[in-house]
Design a protein around this motif. Structure first.
Motif, PDB file in Angstrom:
ATOM      1  N   ARG A 241       0.862  -1.187   0.000  1.00 50.36           N
ATOM      2  CA  ARG A 241       0.000   0.000   0.000  1.00 50.36           C
ATOM      3  C   ARG A 241       0.894   1.232   0.000  1.00 50.36           C
ATOM      4  NH1 ARG A 241      -2.850  -3.408  -1.180  1.00 50.36           N
ATOM      5  NH2 ARG A 241      -4.879  -4.052  -0.353  1.00 50.36           N
ATOM      6  N   ILE A 242       0.867   1.962  -1.088  1.00 51.27           N
ATOM      7  CA  ILE A 242       1.677   3.169  -1.231  1.00 51.27           C
ATOM      8  C   ILE A 242       0.740   4.365  -1.189  1.00 51.27           C
ATOM      9  CG2 ILE A 242       3.449   4.322  -2.590  1.00 51.27           C
ATOM     10  CD1 ILE A 242       4.123   1.426  -1.749  1.00 51.27           C
ATOM     11  N   GLY A 243       0.962   5.285  -0.248  1.00 55.75           N
ATOM     12  CA  GLY A 243       0.068   6.420  -0.065  1.00 55.75           C
ATOM     13  C   GLY A 243       0.255   7.508  -1.105  1.00 55.75           C
ATOM     14  N   ALA A 244      -0.234   8.692  -0.799  1.00 53.90           N
ATOM     15  CA  ALA A 244      -0.161   9.845  -1.701  1.00 53.90           C
ATOM     16  C   ALA A 244       1.138  10.615  -1.477  1.00 53.90           C
ATOM     17  CB  ALA A 244      -1.363  10.762  -1.481  1.00 53.90           C
ATOM     18  N   ASN A 245       1.618  11.237  -2.543  1.00 55.58           N
ATOM     19  CA  ASN A 245       2.823  12.090  -2.478  1.00 55.58           C
ATOM     20  C   ASN A 245       4.040  11.332  -1.953  1.00 55.58           C
ATOM     21  OD1 ASN A 245       1.328  14.506  -3.282  1.00 55.58           O
ATOM     22  ND2 ASN A 245       0.435  14.401  -1.215  1.00 55.58           N
ATOM     23  N   VAL A 246       4.178  10.103  -2.394  1.00 49.69           N
ATOM     24  CA  VAL A 246       5.293   9.250  -1.973  1.00 49.69           C
ATOM     25  C   VAL A 246       6.311   9.186  -3.112  1.00 49.69           C
ATOM     26  CG1 VAL A 246       5.980   6.893  -1.390  1.00 49.69           C
ATOM     27  CG2 VAL A 246       3.903   7.874  -0.393  1.00 49.69           C
ATOM     28  N   THR A 247       7.587   9.217  -2.764  1.00 44.29           N
ATOM     29  CA  THR A 247       8.666   9.069  -3.739  1.00 44.29           C
ATOM     30  C   THR A 247       9.471   7.822  -3.412  1.00 44.29           C
ATOM     31  OG1 THR A 247       8.844  11.463  -4.087  1.00 44.29           O
ATOM     32  CG2 THR A 247      10.727  10.119  -4.735  1.00 44.29           C
ATOM     33  N   LEU A 248       9.532   6.905  -4.381  1.00 42.15           N
ATOM     34  CA  LEU A 248      10.302   5.675  -4.235  1.00 42.15           C
ATOM     35  C   LEU A 248      11.277   5.584  -5.401  1.00 42.15           C
ATOM     36  CD1 LEU A 248       7.391   3.167  -3.421  1.00 42.15           C
ATOM     37  CD2 LEU A 248       8.809   4.416  -1.783  1.00 42.15           C
ATOM     38  N   VAL A 249      12.558   5.639  -5.132  1.00 41.63           N
ATOM     39  CA  VAL A 249      13.579   5.567  -6.174  1.00 41.63           C
ATOM     40  C   VAL A 249      14.629   4.533  -5.769  1.00 41.63           C
ATOM     41  CG1 VAL A 249      15.330   6.815  -7.483  1.00 41.63           C
ATOM     42  CG2 VAL A 249      13.239   7.984  -6.793  1.00 41.63           C
ATOM     43  N   GLY A 250      14.820   3.529  -6.631  1.00 44.31           N
ATOM     44  CA  GLY A 250      15.809   2.501  -6.330  1.00 44.31           C
ATOM     45  C   GLY A 250      15.475   1.706  -5.091  1.00 44.31           C
ATOM     46  N   VAL A 251      14.186   1.390  -4.913  1.00 46.42           N
ATOM     47  CA  VAL A 251      13.711   0.768  -3.676  1.00 46.42           C
ATOM     48  C   VAL A 251      13.213  -0.645  -3.959  1.00 46.42           C
ATOM     49  CG1 VAL A 251      12.003   0.931  -1.840  1.00 46.42           C
ATOM     50  CG2 VAL A 251      13.100   2.993  -2.686  1.00 46.42           C
ATOM     51  N   TYR A 252      13.420  -1.541  -3.002  1.00 48.53           N
ATOM     52  CA  TYR A 252      12.956  -2.921  -3.111  1.00 48.53           C
ATOM     53  C   TYR A 252      12.010  -3.202  -1.957  1.00 48.53           C
ATOM     54  CZ  TYR A 252      16.775  -2.825  -6.336  1.00 48.53           C
ATOM     55  OH  TYR A 252      17.591  -2.467  -7.378  1.00 48.53           O
ATOM     56  N   LEU A 253      10.719  -3.176  -2.267  1.00 48.79           N
ATOM     57  CA  LEU A 253       9.681  -3.452  -1.279  1.00 48.79           C
ATOM     58  C   LEU A 253       9.242  -4.897  -1.444  1.00 48.79           C
ATOM     59  CD1 LEU A 253       7.391  -0.273  -1.632  1.00 48.79           C
ATOM     60  CD2 LEU A 253       9.540  -0.521  -0.366  1.00 48.79           C
ATOM     61  N   TRP A 254       9.279  -5.662  -0.377  1.00 51.00           N
ATOM     62  CA  TRP A 254       8.801  -7.031  -0.449  1.00 51.00           C
ATOM     63  C   TRP A 254       7.310  -7.053  -0.124  1.00 51.00           C
ATOM     64  CZ3 TRP A 254      13.418  -9.932   2.335  1.00 51.00           C
ATOM     65  CH2 TRP A 254      14.584  -9.721   1.574  1.00 51.00           C
ATOM     66  N   ASP A 255       6.747  -8.201   0.058  1.00 47.52           N
ATOM     67  CA  ASP A 255       5.294  -8.330   0.183  1.00 47.52           C
ATOM     68  C   ASP A 255       4.765  -7.640   1.440  1.00 47.52           C
ATOM     69  OD1 ASP A 255       5.487  -9.836  -2.076  1.00 47.52           O
ATOM     70  OD2 ASP A 255       5.208 -11.776  -1.080  1.00 47.52           O
ATOM     71  N   GLY A 256       3.585  -7.028   1.294  1.00 48.78           N
ATOM     72  CA  GLY A 256       2.866  -6.486   2.434  1.00 48.78           C
ATOM     73  C   GLY A 256       3.411  -5.201   3.009  1.00 48.78           C
ATOM     74  N   VAL A 257       4.261  -4.492   2.297  1.00 48.22           N
ATOM     75  CA  VAL A 257       4.832  -3.245   2.807  1.00 48.22           C
ATOM     76  C   VAL A 257       3.810  -2.118   2.694  1.00 48.22           C
ATOM     77  CG1 VAL A 257       6.615  -1.482   2.433  1.00 48.22           C
ATOM     78  CG2 VAL A 257       7.198  -3.915   2.282  1.00 48.22           C
ATOM     79  N   VAL A 258       3.774  -1.261   3.701  1.00 48.80           N
ATOM     80  CA  VAL A 258       2.868  -0.114   3.726  1.00 48.80           C
ATOM     81  C   VAL A 258       3.693   1.165   3.827  1.00 48.80           C
ATOM     82  CG1 VAL A 258       0.994   1.056   4.956  1.00 48.80           C
ATOM     83  CG2 VAL A 258       1.021  -1.452   4.797  1.00 48.80           C
ATOM     84  N   ILE A 259       3.460   2.107   2.906  1.00 49.16           N
ATOM     85  CA  ILE A 259       4.141   3.402   2.923  1.00 49.16           C
ATOM     86  C   ILE A 259       3.076   4.490   3.064  1.00 49.16           C
ATOM     87  CG2 ILE A 259       5.726   4.958   1.729  1.00 49.16           C
ATOM     88  CD1 ILE A 259       7.031   2.345   2.267  1.00 49.16           C
ATOM     89  N   GLY A 260       3.148   5.278   4.134  1.00 48.30           N
ATOM     90  CA  GLY A 260       2.157   6.322   4.368  1.00 48.30           C
ATOM     91  C   GLY A 260       2.340   7.527   3.460  1.00 48.30           C
ATOM     92  N   ASP A 261       1.454   8.494   3.577  1.00 49.28           N
ATOM     93  CA  ASP A 261       1.499   9.696   2.748  1.00 49.28           C
ATOM     94  C   ASP A 261       2.771  10.508   3.018  1.00 49.28           C
ATOM     95  OD1 ASP A 261      -0.974   8.898   1.891  1.00 49.28           O
ATOM     96  OD2 ASP A 261      -2.098  10.346   3.102  1.00 49.28           O
ATOM     97  N   ASN A 262       3.223  11.202   1.965  1.00 53.90           N
ATOM     98  CA  ASN A 262       4.324  12.177   2.069  1.00 53.90           C
ATOM     99  C   ASN A 262       5.627  11.553   2.563  1.00 53.90           C
ATOM    100  OD1 ASN A 262       2.435  14.337   1.439  1.00 53.90           O
ATOM    101  ND2 ASN A 262       1.694  14.094   3.548  1.00 53.90           N
ATOM    102  N   CYS A 263       5.890  10.329   2.137  1.00 57.74           N
ATOM    103  CA  CYS A 263       7.128   9.651   2.524  1.00 57.74           C
ATOM    104  C   CYS A 263       8.092   9.586   1.341  1.00 57.74           C
ATOM    105  CB  CYS A 263       6.841   8.234   3.027  1.00 57.74           C
ATOM    106  SG  CYS A 263       5.997   8.175   4.631  1.00 57.74           S
ATOM    107  N   THR A 264       9.383   9.489   1.659  1.00 53.32           N
ATOM    108  CA  THR A 264      10.420   9.333   0.645  1.00 53.32           C
ATOM    109  C   THR A 264      11.350   8.201   1.055  1.00 53.32           C
ATOM    110  OG1 THR A 264      10.374  11.689   0.052  1.00 53.32           O
ATOM    111  CG2 THR A 264      12.357  10.448  -0.530  1.00 53.32           C
ATOM    112  N   VAL A 265      11.567   7.277   0.123  1.00 53.75           N
ATOM    113  CA  VAL A 265      12.483   6.161   0.372  1.00 53.75           C
ATOM    114  C   VAL A 265      13.429   6.072  -0.825  1.00 53.75           C
ATOM    115  CG1 VAL A 265      12.711   3.732   0.976  1.00 53.75           C
ATOM    116  CG2 VAL A 265      10.602   4.961   1.575  1.00 53.75           C
ATOM    117  N   ILE A 266      14.722   6.051  -0.565  1.00 48.30           N
ATOM    118  CA  ILE A 266      15.726   6.049  -1.616  1.00 48.30           C
ATOM    119  C   ILE A 266      16.668   4.864  -1.435  1.00 48.30           C
ATOM    120  CG2 ILE A 266      17.564   7.366  -2.753  1.00 48.30           C
ATOM    121  CD1 ILE A 266      14.869   8.720  -2.963  1.00 48.30           C
TER     122      ILE A 266
END
Length: 703
Positions: free
Chosen positions: A363-388
């Motif tokens: 579940r990826i929220g709103a205004n999220v930036t994911l660049v070069g990221v490896y999310l496995w199963d069931g990951v939750v990213i809230g709004d306005n988050c950045t993962v690099i």
């Protein structure tokens, strides 16, 4: 369990009474090191996801198309998890091609211990393939097996054939922390000498006994070989480990020991491959590299839409995007190139995903930036988050307004946030880091103080920060471990004070030419800006050679773009550097003796290549600026500027907004007099674009 005495139907008849049985295979699921901590502390490395598939699936696929029947999966840690996973797959089907047996070796501390255990149980009855549970390859081992069998007929002392991949020094699948020197007989492919070479501290010399070189008219010193840990072994190999209890590691102890022994009299050969893709996920940087190679289709036919795992339904889309059918994407989200999205995943408004793999039911929220990221199963990213440039294991939750710096590893079920800022290279787990012998001498108060500083608390379970430490092997330099961690920047390694002082002391003992900097191709440099400039220049040179070859040999745009992508990824290059090379080269490819016809032909054919490396609005402005600057360098080229600009606009490489921004920018006005004249020539084109836009707006108002 003893092996079956009945020969399987795949046995082959050769000659009179000679029968060659299918090979056996041994998969080592443990690497016996501390890589991928803390994730590997809770999950076996062979079950880590790469492009949403457990690594062991790739290894078994290689064996499934090979002359192999019995496969022994040797497990030291996480035995129950590996067994549970395999039992719910089709690999354990009794009617399947592979007869898989799980061998439990809970007391093994090394590869040597594991092979000694196999020998004690007498499980290996004929030649076998020895590999790891993290092999990613599209290789067919038939030729290597055939060569191994042929050698054994002429050399009764041949006990191993190492499969090695030829690759340039800058190839991304080569580890930075160490390399290997192989001395080979090019006629027979016999390995005469092997020496592992760590990046730091620099090793100034390699000593080879003159006896090694006797009776060989020609030898090769090879430092351009990637070792994916795929070996075709004689049945004698486990017994040799039993006879030599001090042999723990396969290369550093066994291979080196065999080649330098005057008593054993055994021989080892090599089988070099150049076309096939083959890689061993030995560290985090190579995990990142191979993931991108799979998405870029280097490992074809091992690509996501092959759907190796039962239940997958990925579809291949333009830009190397692989999307499961059961995915929900908001209208305003942006999915850039090289992205894989698993089933059941939802991505919210105004979020951007690039160069990433996303698992199932994320579940990826709103205004999220994911660049070069490896999310496995069931990951939750809230709004306005950045993962690099990070790995988030199963069921990790990142609450709103949280930033995860590059190079982080978050183990399963970790919850972070809200409003947290996790420093780069952090390693987080719900479990505290186990104490090792190197901490035994510290007092309890100091331990409590350290633990307190490494715990993240909030409205969630405590999250522990882990540090990366070398194990008890005195040969390991902690700096080498950092070189191949995820997204690690060499400049960060240099700037750490305590390590800088260590480096300075070492450099003081050597001449400038012998410093540690040379051992990692100049990356260990106390002048980061000069080092970056050098790397950029080398990258541009390689890109220029690639593009010139593509133009000369009339490759397709897709082929040329794939080669550029490979070079950019292996060199960690920037798209801006690529554009600075490709735009002038395409212009120079125009025949000035027939400029009108040639310009149209060249830019219609090769303009899309410029588009392949132009993604954002600012990139388009950059392309026009480069075109202006290069065409201004020569009077004849200046006559091509307007035609090239119009063609790039017509084929949608640049848009009218980019043309307008370039025309009004200080960059277009502040160049040489010739550049300014070219801008003036574009005035009529800009006016035409403006009028066309106004007419379009009027028509819209009338409607």
């Amino acid at each position: 369990m003893p092996p079956k005495s009945k020969r399987p139907p795949q046995q082959q008849q050769h000659g009179d009474d000679e029968v060659e049985e299918p090979f056996q295979a041994v998969i080592l699921t443990d690497s016996y090191d501390d890589r991928f901590l803390p994730i590997s502390h809770e999950l076996p490395k062979c079950l880590m996801h790469l492009c949403n598939i457990p690594l062991i699936e790739y290894t078994l696929e290689v064996l499934a198309i090979t002359d192999v029947r019995d496969v022994f999966i040797v497990c030291t840690s996480h035995i129950d998890k590996i067994k549970a996973y395999l039992e719910q797959t089709n690999w354990m089907n009794p009617k399947g091609k592979l007869n898989i047996k799980i061998v439990q070796t809970p007391d093994a501390m090394s590869v040597g211990d594991a092979l000694r255990e196999l020998d004690a149980r007498q499980l290996i009855t004929n030649d076998f393939i020895l590999t790891t549970g993290d092999l990613v390859s599209n290789i067919k081992l038939d030729k290597a097996i055939e060569a191994h069998r042929a050698r054994k007929k002429t050399d009764k002392n041949a006990i191993m054939t190492m499969v090695l991949k030829e690759a340039a020094r800058s190839h991304a699948s080569r580890p930075q922390e160490a390399s290997s020197v192989f001395v080979l007989d090019p006629q027979s492919s016999k390995c005469l000498f092997y020496e592992p070479v760590a990046a730091l501290p620099k090793k100034s010399r390699i000593e080879i006994s003159p006896e090694v070189l006797e009776n060989h008219h020609q030898i090769e010193f090879r430092n351009d070989l990637v070792d994916p840990r795929v070996d075709i072994c004689s049945v004698e190999v486990p017994a040799l480990f039993t006879e030599n209890f001090d042999w723990q590691r396969l290369r550093r102890d066994f291979v080196h020991g065999i080649l330098t022994s005057d008593i054993l009299g055994k021989t080892i050969y090599t089988h070099l491959v150049s076309e096939a893709y083959i890689a061993h996920i030995q560290n985090e940087r190579i995990y990142n590299t191979v993931s991108m190679h799979v998405l870029n289709r280097w490992v074809f036919p091992i690509v996501p839409e092959t759907n190796l795992k039962s239940g997958d339904d990925y579809e291949f889309m333009s830009g190397n995007i692989y999307k499961s059918r059961d995915v929900i994407l908001s209208r305003s989200c942006i999915v850039d190139e090289n992205v894989q999205i698993g089933a059941g995943t939802v991505i919210g408004e105004n979020s951007r995903v690039a160069q990433s793999t996303i698992g199932r039911n994320c579940r990826i929220g709103a205004n999220v930036t994911l660049v070069g990221v490896y999310l496995w199963d069931g990951v939750v990213i809230g709004d306005n988050c950045t993962v690099i440039n990070s790995i988030l294991a199963n069921n990790v939750s990142i609450l709103e307004n949280t930033t995860i710096g590059k190079g982080c590893l978050l183990s399963s079920n970790v919850v972070i946030g809200p409003n947290d800022n996790i420093p780069k290279y952090s390693r987080l787990s719900l479990l505290p880091q186990p104490k090792t012998s190197m901490f035994d001498s510290e007092d309890e108060d100091q331990d409590e103080k350290d633990d307190g500083e490494r715990v993240l608390t909030g409205d969630h379970e405590p999250v522990y920060f882990w540090s990366e430490i070398a194990n008890d092997d005195d040969d390991i330099d902690i700096r080498n471990l950092k070189l191949d961690t995820l997204a690690y920047d060499i400049n960060d390694l240099v700037l750490e004070d305590h390590e800088l002082s260590e480096s300075a002391s070492e450099v003081g003992e050597l001449s400038d030419e012998e410093s540690d900097a040379d051992s990692i191709d100049g990356a260990w440099n106390l002048n980061p800006s000069a080092n970056a400039a050098k790397k950029s220049a080398e990258f541009k040179k390689e890109i220029a050679l690639t593009i010139e070859r593509s133009l000369a040999e009339n490759h397709t745009v897709d082929t040329a773009a794939l080669e550029i992508t490979g070079l950019r990824m292996s060199s960690n290059g920037e798209y801006s550097d690529v554009r600075e090379v490709v735009v002038p080269l395409v212009v120079d490819h125009v025949d000035l003796n027939n400029p009108v016809t040639s310009l149209k032909k060249v830019f219609t054919q090769w303009g899309p290549l410029i588009g392949k490396v132009t993604h954002k609005h600012d990139d388009q402005v950059h392309v026009i600026s480069l075109l202006q600057k290069h065409c201004a360098s020569n009077e004849a080229l200046g006559k091509l500027f307007m035609g090239a600009l119009q063609i790039l606009y017509n084929i949608d490489v640049i848009e009218e907004e980019a043309v307008m921004e370039w025309y009004t920018s200080d960059i277009s006005k502040s160049g040489s007099p010739t550049e300014i004249k070219l801008r003036e020539k574009a005035t009529k084109f800009v006016e035409w674009l403006t009028e066309a836009e106004e007419e379009s707006e009027e028509e819209s108002d009338d409607e």
